[in-house]
Scaffold this motif. Structure first.
Motif, PDB file in Angstrom:
ATOM      1  N   GLY A 111      38.467  54.638  45.992  1.00 11.08           N
ATOM      2  CA  GLY A 111      39.837  54.668  45.479  1.00 11.08           C
ATOM      3  C   GLY A 111      39.893  54.854  43.974  1.00 11.08           C
ATOM      4  N   GLU A 112      38.849  54.441  43.278  1.00 15.57           N
ATOM      5  CA  GLU A 112      38.789  54.586  41.822  1.00 15.57           C
ATOM      6  C   GLU A 112      38.108  55.890  41.408  1.00 15.57           C
ATOM      7  OE1 GLU A 112      40.188  52.386  39.681  1.00 15.57           O
ATOM      8  OE2 GLU A 112      40.922  51.294  41.417  1.00 15.57           O
ATOM      9  N   SER A 113      37.685  56.693  42.364  1.00 16.99           N
ATOM     10  CA  SER A 113      36.931  57.917  42.083  1.00 16.99           C
ATOM     11  C   SER A 113      37.827  59.153  42.145  1.00 16.99           C
ATOM     12  CB  SER A 113      35.779  58.048  43.086  1.00 16.99           C
ATOM     13  OG  SER A 113      35.068  59.222  42.842  1.00 16.99           O
ATOM     14  N   HIS A 114      38.695  59.283  41.165  1.00 16.68           N
ATOM     15  CA  HIS A 114      39.651  60.404  41.160  1.00 16.68           C
ATOM     16  C   HIS A 114      38.986  61.752  40.911  1.00 16.68           C
ATOM     17  CE1 HIS A 114      43.255  57.962  41.520  1.00 16.68           C
ATOM     18  NE2 HIS A 114      42.605  57.070  40.790  1.00 16.68           N
ATOM     19  N   SER A 115      37.890  61.761  40.171  1.00 17.29           N
ATOM     20  CA  SER A 115      37.269  63.040  39.815  1.00 17.29           C
ATOM     21  C   SER A 115      36.502  63.666  40.968  1.00 17.29           C
ATOM     22  CB  SER A 115      36.330  62.864  38.621  1.00 17.29           C
ATOM     23  OG  SER A 115      35.269  61.998  38.962  1.00 17.29           O
ATOM     24  N   THR A 116      36.149  62.900  41.992  1.00 22.16           N
ATOM     25  CA  THR A 116      35.415  63.483  43.113  1.00 22.16           C
ATOM     26  C   THR A 116      36.122  63.240  44.438  1.00 22.16           C
ATOM     27  OG1 THR A 116      34.019  61.511  43.231  1.00 22.16           O
ATOM     28  CG2 THR A 116      33.135  63.373  42.025  1.00 22.16           C
ATOM     29  N   PHE A 117      36.118  62.028  44.902  1.00 22.05           N
ATOM     30  CA  PHE A 117      36.616  61.720  46.236  1.00 22.05           C
ATOM     31  C   PHE A 117      38.111  62.002  46.400  1.00 22.05           C
ATOM     32  CE2 PHE A 117      38.097  58.754  49.533  1.00 22.05           C
ATOM     33  CZ  PHE A 117      37.295  59.177  50.576  1.00 22.05           C
ATOM     34  N   ILE A 118      38.937  61.455  45.532  1.00 25.49           N
ATOM     35  CA  ILE A 118      40.389  61.652  45.635  1.00 25.49           C
ATOM     36  C   ILE A 118      40.750  63.127  45.465  1.00 25.49           C
ATOM     37  CG2 ILE A 118      42.641  61.071  44.628  1.00 25.49           C
ATOM     38  CD1 ILE A 118      41.319  58.758  46.165  1.00 25.49           C
ATOM     39  N   ARG A 119      40.061  63.811  44.580  1.00 20.61           N
ATOM     40  CA  ARG A 119      40.327  65.240  44.370  1.00 20.61           C
ATOM     41  C   ARG A 119      40.093  66.042  45.658  1.00 20.61           C
ATOM     42  NH1 ARG A 119      36.572  68.977  41.119  1.00 20.61           N
ATOM     43  NH2 ARG A 119      35.379  67.109  41.433  1.00 20.61           N
ATOM     44  N   VAL A 120      39.045  65.713  46.403  1.00 21.68           N
ATOM     45  CA  VAL A 120      38.772  66.409  47.665  1.00 21.68           C
ATOM     46  C   VAL A 120      39.842  66.077  48.707  1.00 21.68           C
ATOM     47  CG1 VAL A 120      37.142  66.580  49.597  1.00 21.68           C
ATOM     48  CG2 VAL A 120      36.314  66.671  47.258  1.00 21.68           C
ATOM     49  N   MET A 121      40.295  64.816  48.737  1.00 20.29           N
ATOM     50  CA  MET A 121      41.376  64.449  49.660  1.00 20.29           C
ATOM     51  C   MET A 121      42.616  65.300  49.376  1.00 20.29           C
ATOM     52  SD  MET A 121      40.084  62.044  51.529  1.00 20.29           S
ATOM     53  CE  MET A 121      38.559  62.904  51.278  1.00 20.29           C
ATOM     54  N   MET A 122      42.937  65.453  48.111  1.00 25.46           N
ATOM     55  CA  MET A 122      44.110  66.236  47.724  1.00 25.46           C
ATOM     56  C   MET A 122      43.887  67.731  47.981  1.00 25.46           C
ATOM     57  SD  MET A 122      45.049  63.997  44.346  1.00 25.46           S
ATOM     58  CE  MET A 122      46.204  65.162  43.701  1.00 25.46           C
ATOM     59  N   GLU A 123      42.698  68.220  47.716  1.00 27.82           N
ATOM     60  CA  GLU A 123      42.373  69.640  47.936  1.00 27.82           C
ATOM     61  C   GLU A 123      42.605  70.042  49.394  1.00 27.82           C
ATOM     62  OE1 GLU A 123      38.332  72.337  48.177  1.00 27.82           O
ATOM     63  OE2 GLU A 123      38.393  70.697  46.723  1.00 27.82           O
ATOM     64  N   PHE A 124      42.183  69.193  50.323  1.00 29.82           N
ATOM     65  CA  PHE A 124      42.339  69.487  51.745  1.00 29.82           C
ATOM     66  C   PHE A 124      43.623  68.914  52.328  1.00 29.82           C
ATOM     67  CE2 PHE A 124      37.679  70.006  51.350  1.00 29.82           C
ATOM     68  CZ  PHE A 124      37.578  71.286  51.871  1.00 29.82           C
ATOM     69  N   GLN A 125      44.472  68.339  51.489  1.00 34.15           N
ATOM     70  CA  GLN A 125      45.748  67.754  51.894  1.00 34.15           C
ATOM     71  C   GLN A 125      45.573  66.753  53.033  1.00 34.15           C
ATOM     72  OE1 GLN A 125      48.368  71.083  52.630  1.00 34.15           O
ATOM     73  NE2 GLN A 125      48.637  71.450  50.453  1.00 34.15           N
ATOM     74  N   LEU A 126      44.601  65.849  52.839  1.00 36.39           N
ATOM     75  CA  LEU A 126      44.308  64.843  53.849  1.00 36.39           C
ATOM     76  C   LEU A 126      45.084  63.563  53.590  1.00 36.39           C
ATOM     77  CD1 LEU A 126      40.426  65.269  54.011  1.00 36.39           C
ATOM     78  CD2 LEU A 126      42.133  66.166  55.604  1.00 36.39           C
ATOM     79  N   ASN A 127      45.475  62.901  54.655  1.00 37.87           N
ATOM     80  CA  ASN A 127      46.061  61.572  54.554  1.00 37.87           C
ATOM     81  C   ASN A 127      44.918  60.600  54.302  1.00 37.87           C
ATOM     82  OD1 ASN A 127      48.759  62.369  55.257  1.00 37.87           O
ATOM     83  ND2 ASN A 127      48.017  62.602  57.338  1.00 37.87           N
ATOM     84  N   TYR A 128      45.102  59.699  53.338  1.00 33.51           N
ATOM     85  CA  TYR A 128      44.045  58.737  53.052  1.00 33.51           C
ATOM     86  C   TYR A 128      44.631  57.414  52.597  1.00 33.51           C
ATOM     87  CZ  TYR A 128      44.721  60.161  48.156  1.00 33.51           C
ATOM     88  OH  TYR A 128      45.241  60.430  46.919  1.00 33.51           O
TER      89      TYR A 128
END
Length: 92
Positions: free
Chosen positions: A53-70
């Motif tokens: 949840g604190e990893s905006h530069s990698t994990f969260i960015r990929v969630m947003m890139e693929f428009q995934l619910n998380y």
């Protein structure tokens, strides 16, 4: 039924061999999401703890890139907060 589609073993820096490349857990998770997405799997929801949840530069960015619910935990000064993010899908 739920089962893993892929996995990768996390290796701490001090356990790496000279030819290994260090990756953080969020980097490994982002790579796994990319891998699964290329095969067309439908991911309805990704759950993760505060490390992700604190990893905006990698994990969260990929969630947003693929428009995934998380849903991820984030650390606040007074405790932990749980956040649910919808990509506008009706999967939740």
């Amino acid at each position: 039924m739920t089962f893993p589609l892929t996995f990768e073993v996390y290796k701490p820096k001090e356990k790496l061999k000279s030819e290994d490349i260090y990756q953080t857990k969020p980097q490994i998770a982002a790579k796994m999401i990319r891998y699964v997405q290329q095969f067309g799997f439908k991911i309805r929801l990704v759950l993760a703890d505060s490390l992700y949840g604190e990893s905006h530069s990698t994990f969260i960015r990929v969630m947003m890139e693929f428009q995934l619910n998380y849903a991820v935990a984030t650390i606040l000064k007074r405790g932990t907060r749980f956040s649910l993010h919808s990509a506008g899908c009706d999967a939740i």
